[in-house]
Scaffold this motif. Structure first.
Motif, short mmCIF file in Angstrom:
data_model
loop_
_atom_site.label_atom_id
_atom_site.label_comp_id
_atom_site.label_asym_id
_atom_site.label_seq_id
_atom_site.Cartn_x
_atom_site.Cartn_y
_atom_site.Cartn_z
N THR A 2 0.84 -1.20 0.00
CA THR A 2 0.00 0.00 0.00
C THR A 2 0.87 1.24 0.00
O THR A 2 1.85 1.34 0.72
N THR A 61 6.42 3.68 9.81
CA THR A 61 6.14 2.80 8.67
C THR A 61 6.39 1.34 9.03
O THR A 61 7.46 0.98 9.50
N GLY A 64 2.88 -0.87 12.82
CA GLY A 64 1.57 -1.08 13.45
C GLY A 64 1.24 0.08 14.36
O GLY A 64 1.80 1.17 14.26
N ALA A 65 0.32 -0.16 15.28
CA ALA A 65 -0.10 0.90 16.20
C ALA A 65 0.99 1.19 17.22
O ALA A 65 1.61 0.27 17.77
N ASP A 96 -3.33 7.66 11.06
CA ASP A 96 -4.64 7.39 11.63
C ASP A 96 -4.57 7.21 13.13
O ASP A 96 -3.58 6.67 13.66
N VAL A 98 -5.91 5.07 16.12
CA VAL A 98 -6.48 3.75 16.34
C VAL A 98 -6.62 3.52 17.84
O VAL A 98 -6.13 4.32 18.64
N MET A 103 -1.21 5.18 13.91
CA MET A 103 -0.63 4.24 12.96
C MET A 103 -0.50 4.89 11.59
O MET A 103 -1.38 5.63 11.16
N PRO A 105 -0.78 3.70 8.12
CA PRO A 105 -1.29 2.46 7.53
C PRO A 105 -0.76 2.12 6.13
O PRO A 105 -1.38 1.33 5.43
N TYR A 106 0.34 2.71 5.74
CA TYR A 106 0.90 2.48 4.41
C TYR A 106 2.31 1.93 4.53
O TYR A 106 2.96 2.10 5.55
#
Length: 119
Positions: A2, A61, A64-65, A96, A98, A103, A105-106
């Motif tokens: 992603t 990157t 995760g969170a 984002d 969470v 996080m 997310p990419y």
């Protein structure tokens, strides 16, 4: 993989790109692996994606969170400053919020823009 594609484009260009993406998504069953974030100008991009904020994104990157405190520890900066930078990145849609923190997310960022003469 992603990818977050960062662009400099006008509102009209952004809307046209979004419309094209919605049409493509509606006609395909393949999941989207590229997401875009548009800024109206070079200055607007640099107000959000400063070198220190890009360091935060790079550190996040593939991790995760993470809690904001952990991000501050990993980049070796003051918690209060990192907290403010993270809030800016969240508001801009770069990272984002969470349940367990924040996080990215990419898996990568791709910058796509052109610079023209001022005359």
């Amino acid at each position: 993989m992603t990818t977050l594609k960062v662009k400099i484009e006008s509102l009209e260009q952004t809307m046209a790109t979004a419309a094209d993406a919605m049409k493509a998504a509606a006609s395909q069953t393949v999941p989207v692996t590229e997401f875009s974030l548009s800024f109206p100008s070079w200055d607007a991009l640099h107000k959000v994606l400063t070198p220190k904020r890009l360091e935060i994104v790079k550190t996040m990157t593939g991790q995760g969170a993470l809690t904001k405190r952990e991000v501050a520890r990993r980049v070796g900066r003051d918690f209060k400053a990192v907290h403010a930078d993270i809030d800016t990145l969240v508001k801009a849609g770069v990272i984002d919020t969470v349940q367990d923190g924040v996080m990215f997310p990419y898996e990568r960022i791709h910058f796509e823009f052109e610079i023209e003469s001022a005359a």
